[in-house]
Design a protein around this motif. Structure first.
Motif, PDB file in Angstrom:
ATOM      1  N   GLY A 212      10.549   1.169  14.219  1.00  0.00           N
ATOM      2  CA  GLY A 212      11.245   0.427  13.174  1.00  0.00           C
ATOM      3  C   GLY A 212      10.344  -0.356  12.244  1.00  0.00           C
ATOM      4  O   GLY A 212      10.796  -0.794  11.181  1.00  0.00           O
ATOM      5  N   PHE A 213       9.058  -0.544  12.613  1.00  0.00           N
ATOM      6  CA  PHE A 213       8.144  -1.343  11.804  1.00  0.00           C
ATOM      7  C   PHE A 213       6.753  -0.709  11.803  1.00  0.00           C
ATOM      8  O   PHE A 213       6.397   0.038  12.718  1.00  0.00           O
ATOM      9  CB  PHE A 213       8.033  -2.781  12.342  1.00  0.00           C
ATOM     10  CG  PHE A 213       9.352  -3.477  12.521  1.00  0.00           C
ATOM     11  CD1 PHE A 213       9.957  -4.140  11.470  1.00  0.00           C
ATOM     12  CD2 PHE A 213       9.997  -3.462  13.753  1.00  0.00           C
ATOM     13  CE1 PHE A 213      11.176  -4.776  11.633  1.00  0.00           C
ATOM     14  CE2 PHE A 213      11.215  -4.091  13.936  1.00  0.00           C
ATOM     15  CZ  PHE A 213      11.805  -4.745  12.868  1.00  0.00           C
ATOM     16  N   TRP A 214       5.996  -1.040  10.771  1.00  0.00           N
ATOM     17  CA  TRP A 214       4.576  -0.724  10.779  1.00  0.00           C
ATOM     18  C   TRP A 214       3.801  -1.930  10.261  1.00  0.00           C
ATOM     19  O   TRP A 214       4.335  -2.748   9.512  1.00  0.00           O
ATOM     20  CB  TRP A 214       4.259   0.523   9.943  1.00  0.00           C
ATOM     21  CG  TRP A 214       4.500   0.409   8.464  1.00  0.00           C
ATOM     22  CD1 TRP A 214       5.649   0.683   7.797  1.00  0.00           C
ATOM     23  CD2 TRP A 214       3.550  -0.019   7.468  1.00  0.00           C
ATOM     24  NE1 TRP A 214       5.496   0.459   6.450  1.00  0.00           N
ATOM     25  CE2 TRP A 214       4.214   0.027   6.217  1.00  0.00           C
ATOM     26  CE3 TRP A 214       2.225  -0.421   7.508  1.00  0.00           C
ATOM     27  CZ2 TRP A 214       3.590  -0.319   5.023  1.00  0.00           C
ATOM     28  CZ3 TRP A 214       1.590  -0.770   6.319  1.00  0.00           C
ATOM     29  CH2 TRP A 214       2.270  -0.713   5.095  1.00  0.00           C
ATOM     30  N   VAL A 215       2.571  -2.067  10.717  1.00  0.00           N
ATOM     31  CA  VAL A 215       1.738  -3.210  10.339  1.00  0.00           C
ATOM     32  C   VAL A 215       0.483  -2.695   9.652  1.00  0.00           C
ATOM     33  O   VAL A 215       0.045  -1.554   9.874  1.00  0.00           O
ATOM     34  CB  VAL A 215       1.357  -4.064  11.567  1.00  0.00           C
ATOM     35  CG1 VAL A 215       2.594  -4.710  12.171  1.00  0.00           C
ATOM     36  CG2 VAL A 215       0.632  -3.236  12.616  1.00  0.00           C
ATOM     37  N   GLY A 216      -0.095  -3.550   8.800  1.00  0.00           N
ATOM     38  CA  GLY A 216      -1.289  -3.179   8.058  1.00  0.00           C
ATOM     39  C   GLY A 216      -2.270  -4.330   7.968  1.00  0.00           C
ATOM     40  O   GLY A 216      -1.869  -5.492   7.821  1.00  0.00           O
ATOM     41  N   GLN A 217      -3.561  -4.001   8.051  1.00  0.00           N
ATOM     42  CA  GLN A 217      -4.617  -5.007   7.913  1.00  0.00           C
ATOM     43  C   GLN A 217      -4.813  -5.304   6.425  1.00  0.00           C
ATOM     44  O   GLN A 217      -5.445  -4.564   5.696  1.00  0.00           O
ATOM     45  CB  GLN A 217      -5.925  -4.485   8.521  1.00  0.00           C
ATOM     46  CG  GLN A 217      -5.919  -4.348  10.025  1.00  0.00           C
ATOM     47  CD  GLN A 217      -6.259  -5.652  10.729  1.00  0.00           C
ATOM     48  OE1 GLN A 217      -6.387  -6.698  10.105  1.00  0.00           O
ATOM     49  NE2 GLN A 217      -6.434  -5.587  12.043  1.00  0.00           N
ATOM     50  N   SER A 218      -4.254  -6.430   5.977  1.00  0.00           N
ATOM     51  CA  SER A 218      -4.371  -6.833   4.584  1.00  0.00           C
ATOM     52  C   SER A 218      -5.673  -7.605   4.387  1.00  0.00           C
ATOM     53  O   SER A 218      -6.081  -8.397   5.245  1.00  0.00           O
ATOM     54  CB  SER A 218      -3.171  -7.705   4.194  1.00  0.00           C
ATOM     55  OG  SER A 218      -3.288  -8.145   2.862  1.00  0.00           O
ATOM     56  N   MET A 219      -6.322  -7.407   3.221  1.00  0.00           N
ATOM     57  CA  MET A 219      -7.632  -7.978   2.988  1.00  0.00           C
ATOM     58  C   MET A 219      -7.622  -9.461   2.643  1.00  0.00           C
ATOM     59  O   MET A 219      -8.614  -9.994   2.146  1.00  0.00           O
ATOM     60  CB  MET A 219      -8.341  -7.197   1.878  1.00  0.00           C
ATOM     61  CG  MET A 219      -8.775  -5.812   2.270  1.00  0.00           C
ATOM     62  SD  MET A 219     -10.056  -5.756   3.566  1.00  0.00           S
ATOM     63  CE  MET A 219      -9.069  -5.512   5.048  1.00  0.00           C
ATOM     64  N   ASN A 220      -6.530 -10.157   2.895  1.00  0.00           N
ATOM     65  CA  ASN A 220      -6.490 -11.620   2.769  1.00  0.00           C
ATOM     66  C   ASN A 220      -6.475 -12.273   4.150  1.00  0.00           C
ATOM     67  O   ASN A 220      -5.933 -13.359   4.320  1.00  0.00           O
ATOM     68  CB  ASN A 220      -5.277 -12.061   1.953  1.00  0.00           C
ATOM     69  CG  ASN A 220      -3.968 -11.628   2.590  1.00  0.00           C
ATOM     70  OD1 ASN A 220      -3.939 -10.674   3.385  1.00  0.00           O
ATOM     71  ND2 ASN A 220      -2.880 -12.309   2.262  1.00  0.00           N
ATOM     72  N   ASN A 221      -7.075 -11.574   5.140  1.00  0.00           N
ATOM     73  CA  ASN A 221      -7.179 -12.083   6.507  1.00  0.00           C
ATOM     74  C   ASN A 221      -5.809 -12.255   7.163  1.00  0.00           C
ATOM     75  O   ASN A 221      -5.557 -13.235   7.871  1.00  0.00           O
ATOM     76  CB  ASN A 221      -7.949 -13.403   6.547  1.00  0.00           C
ATOM     77  CG  ASN A 221      -9.396 -13.243   6.117  1.00  0.00           C
ATOM     78  OD1 ASN A 221     -10.013 -12.212   6.375  1.00  0.00           O
ATOM     79  ND2 ASN A 221      -9.929 -14.244   5.462  1.00  0.00           N
TER      80      ASN A 221
ATOM     81  N   VAL B 110      -2.382  -9.733   8.945  1.00  0.00           N
ATOM     82  CA  VAL B 110      -1.759  -8.456   9.299  1.00  0.00           C
ATOM     83  C   VAL B 110      -0.301  -8.551   8.865  1.00  0.00           C
ATOM     84  O   VAL B 110       0.451  -9.378   9.372  1.00  0.00           O
ATOM     85  CB  VAL B 110      -1.859  -8.167  10.809  1.00  0.00           C
ATOM     86  CG1 VAL B 110      -1.134  -6.868  11.146  1.00  0.00           C
ATOM     87  CG2 VAL B 110      -3.314  -8.088  11.248  1.00  0.00           C
ATOM     88  N   VAL B 111       0.084  -7.732   7.884  1.00  0.00           N
ATOM     89  CA  VAL B 111       1.422  -7.802   7.303  1.00  0.00           C
ATOM     90  C   VAL B 111       2.337  -6.796   7.997  1.00  0.00           C
ATOM     91  O   VAL B 111       1.887  -5.810   8.583  1.00  0.00           O
ATOM     92  CB  VAL B 111       1.375  -7.532   5.788  1.00  0.00           C
ATOM     93  CG1 VAL B 111       0.649  -8.666   5.073  1.00  0.00           C
ATOM     94  CG2 VAL B 111       0.693  -6.210   5.482  1.00  0.00           C
ATOM     95  N   VAL B 112       3.654  -7.044   7.919  1.00  0.00           N
ATOM     96  CA  VAL B 112       4.651  -6.237   8.617  1.00  0.00           C
ATOM     97  C   VAL B 112       5.641  -5.681   7.605  1.00  0.00           C
ATOM     98  O   VAL B 112       6.143  -6.415   6.734  1.00  0.00           O
ATOM     99  CB  VAL B 112       5.400  -7.069   9.680  1.00  0.00           C
ATOM    100  CG1 VAL B 112       6.345  -6.180  10.489  1.00  0.00           C
ATOM    101  CG2 VAL B 112       4.416  -7.777  10.600  1.00  0.00           C
ATOM    102  N   TYR B 113       5.943  -4.377   7.712  1.00  0.00           N
ATOM    103  CA  TYR B 113       6.907  -3.706   6.837  1.00  0.00           C
ATOM    104  C   TYR B 113       7.901  -2.918   7.688  1.00  0.00           C
ATOM    105  O   TYR B 113       7.584  -2.522   8.820  1.00  0.00           O
ATOM    106  CB  TYR B 113       6.209  -2.733   5.880  1.00  0.00           C
ATOM    107  CG  TYR B 113       5.466  -3.380   4.738  1.00  0.00           C
ATOM    108  CD1 TYR B 113       6.040  -3.496   3.476  1.00  0.00           C
ATOM    109  CD2 TYR B 113       4.182  -3.879   4.918  1.00  0.00           C
ATOM    110  CE1 TYR B 113       5.356  -4.079   2.421  1.00  0.00           C
ATOM    111  CE2 TYR B 113       3.485  -4.466   3.872  1.00  0.00           C
ATOM    112  CZ  TYR B 113       4.092  -4.556   2.635  1.00  0.00           C
ATOM    113  OH  TYR B 113       3.410  -5.147   1.595  1.00  0.00           O
ATOM    114  N   GLN B 114       9.077  -2.686   7.114  1.00  0.00           N
ATOM    115  CA  GLN B 114      10.029  -1.786   7.755  1.00  0.00           C
ATOM    116  C   GLN B 114       9.524  -0.351   7.681  1.00  0.00           C
ATOM    117  O   GLN B 114       8.892   0.043   6.702  1.00  0.00           O
ATOM    118  CB  GLN B 114      11.387  -1.882   7.060  1.00  0.00           C
ATOM    119  CG  GLN B 114      12.094  -3.214   7.218  1.00  0.00           C
ATOM    120  CD  GLN B 114      13.416  -3.243   6.479  1.00  0.00           C
ATOM    121  OE1 GLN B 114      13.777  -2.293   5.782  1.00  0.00           O
ATOM    122  NE2 GLN B 114      14.157  -4.337   6.631  1.00  0.00           N
ATOM    123  N   ALA B 115       9.805   0.433   8.703  1.00  0.00           N
ATOM    124  CA  ALA B 115       9.364   1.824   8.755  1.00  0.00           C
ATOM    125  C   ALA B 115      10.502   2.802   8.507  1.00  0.00           C
ATOM    126  O   ALA B 115      10.354   4.001   8.755  1.00  0.00           O
ATOM    127  CB  ALA B 115       8.714   2.119  10.106  1.00  0.00           C
TER     128      ALA B 115
END
Length: 447
Positions: A336-345, A347-352
């Motif tokens: 239901g979700f995926w996470v990404g390493q954002s370059m502002n230090n 880890v952001v979360v989005y719906q999948a």
């Protein structure tokens, strides 16, 4: 004054040519070294020489607004590669030319025997190991390091074998991939050498019999785990930052490339079967979502695109003014979700699935990831998130509350760059096993 009126002459293309007597005087003065290149016909000879060189395939750059003629000894593809990468050439490995070939592939077995007394291969899982397809077993936070492996100078990625996790695959900046036995021998079982530069990323084929490596030498290779043979080589002359085999259509994989495209290859033929071209900068990662019917891609253009598998037009375009580029992604076990390493230090979360939008202000903070393509993973039950860190720490978060629950000083080095924890991978079966790797050249197993 009083000069004879000369008849005008024109070439076949309509260019005005100087009179014959003027050309004779020019040739005479050139022999004596007195020609200064002045007068109404000063540029005639230079233009003639330039035209002749262009016809011979030795043309130089045209005037502003014109194309560049093909240079001697270079193909149109090589000129196009230079044109595409002109703004990023200082960030990319050397380009291919017509003579560039993949490095010779070789493999070394480090175990005692490739088959045991019952004839089972060294790649077979231990007899008592049973896969957990649902991943609903409990997970616990590790407390200490129980195993340390050395064999690379810097390690970019580690990945457990699918289903059983009895083997650990690693990718190093020494141009090698290695497989380590985590249960029985607890040592390196086989080394795979087939790249002239460092290996950036690896991925298993779901059956566990083969794996892919992508390298800074701009080649992607498919390896046979048991024999060590390189069975297929792929390249589109671009750098592939990420490779992912499709979980269901296992004969296809995606490569996120430096020319702003995602390229879909066929493992059997080595051909490009589809190109997904909509990003404006290099593509960093891809992640299969929504039952593997779609995938998301992240790029240096600070955008996230959602694609239907097999269709080269994005179905969703995510771009906000406050977004940063995302270097790596991971799917939650629930799907239901995926996470990404954002370059502002963060880890952001989005719906999948459904709207694929960002989940409110939910983000994991406290780590340093700016400037590094650090990878991460979830525990099989989805309760915890494990991530590396630019300062060598191994970070653990509670997914529901996003709070940091534990951290270790996992990797150290003589310099700041050597003390980076590049990856953290949770074991698919063992409830508290986490493998980490770093630029200090070590792979560690935590329990």
């Amino acid at each position: 004054k009083g000069a004879k009126r000369r008849a005008l002459r024109r070439a076949a293309d309509g260019t005005l040519l100087p009179p014959e007597d003027v050309m004779a005087e020019v040739a005479k003065e050139e022999q004596g070294g007195a020609y200064l290149g002045i007068g109404p016909w000063a540029g005639a000879e230079a233009q003639a020489k330039k035209k002749k060189k262009t016809e011979e395939g030795e043309g130089a750059e045209g005037e502003e607004g014109e194309g560049v003629a093909e240079r001697k000894g270079r193909t149109e593809e090589e000129d196009f590669d230079q044109l595409v990468e002109r703004k990023r050439s200082h960030l990319l490995p050397p380009r291919h030319n017509r003579n560039t070939a993949a490095a010779a592939a070789s493999s070394t077995f480090h175990g005692d025997a490739e088959r045991d007394y019952q004839g089972r291969s060294w790649t077979a899982p231990p007899p008592g190991l049973r896969p957990d397809e649902d991943g609903d077993h409990p997970a616990y936070l590790p407390k200490r390091c129980i195993q340390t492996w050395s064999g690379h100078n810097k390690v970019n990625r580690v990945k457990w074998a699918p289903r059983y996790g009895h083997l650990l695959l690693s990718a190093g900046m020494d141009g090698k991939a290695k497989i380590w036995d985590a249960y029985k021998d607890k040592k390196c079982m086989r080394s795979y050498e087939g790249h002239s530069l460092g290996v950036k990323d690896v991925d298993w084929v779901p059956e566990g019999t083969h794996f892919l490596t992508t390298s800074f030498d701009r080649f992607i290779r498919l390896w046979d785990v048991e024999t060590g043979a390189a069975t297929q080589t792929f390249t589109n002359r671009k750098m592939a930052y990420c490779v992912r085999v499709h979980p269901e259509e296992t004969n296809n994989f995606l490569a996120a490339c430096s020319d702003n495209k995602i390229v879909q290859y066929d493992l059997r033929t080595g051909d490009v079967v589809q190109e997904y071209n909509y990003h404006l900068e290099a593509v960093n990662s891809v992640c299969y979502v929504d039952g593997n019917r779609r995938f998301i891609s992240t790029s240096d253009d600070k955008k996230v695109l959602v694609w239907e598998w097999g269709l080269p037009v994005p179905m969703k375009y995510i771009s906000e003014p406050d977004m940063f580029s995302i270097q790596s992604t991971a799917l939650h076990p629930s799907g239901g979700f995926w996470v990404g390493q954002s370059m502002n230090n963060e880890v952001v979360v989005y719906q999948a699935k459904d709207k694929f939008k960002q989940v409110g202000r939910k983000a994991f903070r406290g780590l340093v990831n700016a400037g590094y393509a650090i990878n991460m993973s979830f525990s099989p039950n989805g309760k915890f998130l494990a991530s590396g860190d630019g300062e060598g720490r191994l970070m653990f978060y509670d997914f529901r509350s996003t709070k940091g629950v534990k951290r270790f000083r996992a990797h150290d080095g003589a310099s700041a760059d050597e003390g980076v924890c590049m990856d953290a991978q949770w074991h698919p079966l063992e409830p508290s096993w986490v493998a980490s790797c770093g630029w200090d050249g070590k792979i560690k197993l935590w329990d």
